[in-house]
Design a protein around this motif. Structure first.
Motif, mmCIF file in Angstrom:
data_model
loop_
_atom_site.group_PDB
_atom_site.id
_atom_site.type_symbol
_atom_site.label_atom_id
_atom_site.label_comp_id
_atom_site.label_asym_id
_atom_site.label_seq_id
_atom_site.Cartn_x
_atom_site.Cartn_y
_atom_site.Cartn_z
ATOM 1 N N PHE A 44 6.817 17.362 -23.726
ATOM 2 C CA PHE A 44 7.074 16.634 -24.958
ATOM 3 C C PHE A 44 6.410 17.411 -26.085
ATOM 4 C CE2 PHE A 44 5.535 13.019 -27.822
ATOM 5 C CZ PHE A 44 6.711 12.989 -28.559
ATOM 6 N N ALA A 45 7.198 17.783 -27.107
ATOM 7 C CA ALA A 45 6.706 18.609 -28.214
ATOM 8 C C ALA A 45 6.780 17.831 -29.524
ATOM 9 C CB ALA A 45 7.510 19.902 -28.322
ATOM 10 N N PRO A 46 5.668 17.218 -29.950
ATOM 11 C CA PRO A 46 5.658 16.526 -31.251
ATOM 12 C C PRO A 46 5.594 17.549 -32.384
ATOM 13 C CG PRO A 46 3.892 15.745 -29.780
ATOM 14 C CD PRO A 46 4.390 17.047 -29.248
ATOM 15 N N CYS A 47 6.615 17.582 -33.214
ATOM 16 C CA CYS A 47 6.680 18.567 -34.299
ATOM 17 C C CYS A 47 6.985 17.897 -35.637
ATOM 18 C CB CYS A 47 7.736 19.631 -33.993
ATOM 19 S SG CYS A 47 7.376 20.636 -32.534
ATOM 20 N N ALA A 48 6.568 16.642 -35.770
ATOM 21 C CA ALA A 48 6.751 15.929 -37.031
ATOM 22 C C ALA A 48 5.372 15.550 -37.576
ATOM 23 C CB ALA A 48 7.658 14.718 -36.813
ATOM 24 N N LEU A 49 5.188 14.297 -37.956
ATOM 25 C CA LEU A 49 3.904 13.875 -38.498
ATOM 26 C C LEU A 49 2.962 13.404 -37.399
ATOM 27 C CD1 LEU A 49 5.088 12.082 -41.759
ATOM 28 C CD2 LEU A 49 4.187 14.397 -41.502
ATOM 29 N N GLY A 50 1.708 13.114 -37.772
ATOM 30 C CA GLY A 50 0.669 12.848 -36.791
ATOM 31 C C GLY A 50 0.522 11.386 -36.393
ATOM 32 N N GLY A 51 -0.474 11.154 -35.524
ATOM 33 C CA GLY A 51 -0.804 9.811 -35.085
ATOM 34 C C GLY A 51 0.172 9.194 -34.115
ATOM 35 N N ILE A 52 1.026 10.013 -33.497
ATOM 36 C CA ILE A 52 2.102 9.442 -32.677
ATOM 37 C C ILE A 52 1.702 9.294 -31.206
ATOM 38 C CG2 ILE A 52 3.956 10.150 -34.229
ATOM 39 C CD1 ILE A 52 3.358 12.110 -31.079
ATOM 40 N N SER A 68 3.724 21.089 -32.637
ATOM 41 C CA SER A 68 3.183 21.663 -33.870
ATOM 42 C C SER A 68 2.602 20.635 -34.826
ATOM 43 C CB SER A 68 4.288 22.443 -34.603
ATOM 44 O OG SER A 68 5.298 21.553 -35.064
ATOM 45 N N ALA A 69 2.826 19.347 -34.596
ATOM 46 C CA ALA A 69 2.331 18.334 -35.525
ATOM 47 C C ALA A 69 0.810 18.348 -35.583
ATOM 48 C CB ALA A 69 2.821 16.949 -35.106
ATOM 49 N N ASN A 70 0.275 18.062 -36.759
ATOM 50 C CA ASN A 70 -1.165 17.924 -36.927
ATOM 51 C C ASN A 70 -1.605 16.513 -36.539
ATOM 52 O OD1 ASN A 70 -1.970 20.510 -38.041
ATOM 53 N ND2 ASN A 70 -0.859 19.931 -39.889
ATOM 54 N N ASN A 71 -2.846 16.393 -36.064
ATOM 55 C CA ASN A 71 -3.440 15.081 -35.784
ATOM 56 C C ASN A 71 -2.541 14.210 -34.910
ATOM 57 O OD1 ASN A 71 -5.731 15.644 -37.433
ATOM 58 N ND2 ASN A 71 -4.510 15.144 -39.242
ATOM 59 N N GLN A 72 -2.077 14.779 -33.810
ATOM 60 C CA GLN A 72 -1.164 14.049 -32.927
ATOM 61 C C GLN A 72 -1.812 12.823 -32.296
ATOM 62 O OE1 GLN A 72 0.490 16.905 -30.125
ATOM 63 N NE2 GLN A 72 0.748 18.403 -31.759
ATOM 64 N N ASP A 89 -7.477 8.695 -27.231
ATOM 65 C CA ASP A 89 -6.120 8.862 -26.705
ATOM 66 C C ASP A 89 -5.988 10.142 -25.889
ATOM 67 O OD1 ASP A 89 -5.025 6.470 -27.766
ATOM 68 O OD2 ASP A 89 -4.980 7.401 -29.750
ATOM 69 N N GLY A 90 -6.861 11.121 -26.137
ATOM 70 C CA GLY A 90 -6.877 12.308 -25.287
ATOM 71 C C GLY A 90 -7.284 11.962 -23.873
ATOM 72 N N ASP A 91 -8.243 11.039 -23.739
ATOM 73 C CA ASP A 91 -8.658 10.582 -22.417
ATOM 74 C C ASP A 91 -7.544 9.800 -21.741
ATOM 75 O OD1 ASP A 91 -10.753 10.141 -20.347
ATOM 76 O OD2 ASP A 91 -10.514 8.051 -20.954
ATOM 77 N N ASP A 131 -3.715 19.938 -30.628
ATOM 78 C CA ASP A 131 -2.755 20.345 -31.649
ATOM 79 C C ASP A 131 -3.227 21.516 -32.494
ATOM 80 O OD1 ASP A 131 -4.619 18.898 -33.232
ATOM 81 O OD2 ASP A 131 -3.357 17.114 -33.192
ATOM 82 N N TYR A 132 -4.491 21.492 -32.909
ATOM 83 C CA TYR A 132 -4.939 22.556 -33.801
ATOM 84 C C TYR A 132 -5.126 23.896 -33.094
ATOM 85 C CZ TYR A 132 -9.688 21.293 -32.196
ATOM 86 O OH TYR A 132 -10.800 21.013 -31.435
#
Length: 346
Positions: free
Chosen positions: A230-238, A255-259, A265-267, A279-280
């Motif tokens: 899954f590649a989030p490439c829009a806005l963050g917080g998703i 490529s989205a920032n602050n995913q 949520d990483g855990d 993401d960064y």
């Protein structure tokens, strides 16, 4: 005429608000940390619901740039600018010229570049008022390098998680196929990946559909598509407690920032057995490219070599995460903090 207000934000070296009712915009520049060098980060233009939402965004984004630039081992700090306006109702050239005055007001402590809803042409207008702008007349559009960096991150993730070298036959669900997501889709298609895409802008889907074969799903369906990546490439917080339980993938890399909506949520991803490419770390290709023009003649081949190193950076993050039994986002944070000196943040 611009009017400037200094804001006191704990944990940030400098945050300034700019109001210009004549042109019709309010903007903020945040410098999070400049221990490694002047703060570099793009200018995001958005029709925010409130000033508070815009300020929250610039704070999160500038902090992310500190971590991104440090982890990429660039001689740059982290900053960002955001503009709250409706681009359909303002004189675009006047807006970006006044933004140039705003950037100049910081005296070189912040370097801007294009970002969401700001283009290379807009940066030309900015440069008429300040020299502290990247990409104009040098590295150009950073999106191809951002996309290539995410592609390298996906290769590293597949090698680590799926124990394979090639990407052929894998299914990638891409959320957002604009400048960066669309280029990523083209790179993956060359490796014979199956592409599933969603975008709130039909024009992006139409443009990409003329270049490659893809499968289209509605934006709300992209989270529950069965896929390898899954590649989030829009806005963050998703990536959050609502969306993560429904993910049907083994890898998240985009490529989205602050995913991540929160660090926790990483855990949550880790406990679900989903490998997360911070993401960064994954999306640093654009800023790496820009760094290759600062204080030196621009060298595209050097920019490509340095962007390709994202693959090794991700492999190191994954190795340490396995050894330490920690989520990948926290491992990346620790690595970046050691590089920029988190204790030196004002």
């Amino acid at each position: 005429m611009n009017t400037y207000t200094e804001l006191d934000m704990p944990g940030y070296q400098e945050v300034v608000r700019c109001d210009n009712p004549e042109v019709g915009f309010t903007a903020w520049i945040a410098v999070h940390n400049s221990h490694r060098g002047p703060a570099l980060g793009g200018c995001r233009v958005w029709c925010y619901d409130s000033d508070e939402a815009a300020l929250t965004d610039v704070l999160r984004l500038s902090r992310g740039m500190t971590y991104k630039n440090a982890l990429a081992r660039l001689p740059l700090g982290g900053g960002k600018s955001v503009v709250r306006t409706d681009l359909l109702r303002v004189d675009r050239v006047a807006l970006f010229e006044e933004l140039g005055n705003f950037v100049e007001h910081l005296g070189g402590r912040y370097i801007t570049a294009e970002d969401v809803n700001s283009t290379l042409s807009d940066m030309v207008a900015v440069k008429r008022r300040t020299s502290h702008v990247a990409t104009v007349g040098a590295s150009g559009n950073p999106s191809p390098f951002t996309a290539y960096g995410v592609y390298c991150a996906i290769r590293a993730s597949v090698r680590h998680k799926l124990q394979r070298e090639g990407l052929d036959g894998l299914t990638v669900a891409i959320q957002g196929v604009g400048e960066t997501g669309g280029r990523l889709a083209e790179l993956l298609k060359k490796d014979h990946c199956r592409i599933i895409a969603s975008d709130i802008n039909p024009a992006h889907i139409e443009a990409l559909g003329k270049k490659i074969d893809l499968e289209l799903v509605r934006p709300e369906e992209i989270y529950t598509v069965a896929c390898d990546i899954f590649a989030p490439c829009a806005l963050g917080g998703i990536l959050n407690s609502r969306t993560i339980p429904g993910l049907l993938c083994q890898i998240v890399a985009g490529s989205a920032n602050n995913q991540l909506q929160t660090e926790e949520d990483g855990d949550l991803l880790s406990r679900r057995g989903i490998l997360y490419a911070p993401d960064y770390a994954a999306n640093a290709g654009g800023v790496i490219n820009i760094s290759c023009e600062i204080d030196q003649p621009y060298d595209e081949k050097l920019a490509m070599r340095r962007t390709a190193a994202i693959e090794q950076t991700l492999l190191e993050i994954y190795r340490l995460a396995d050894e330490q039994k920690r989520p990948t986002n926290l491992v990346a944070n620790t690595m970046a903090e050691e590089l920029f000196g988190a204790s030196l943040v004002c």
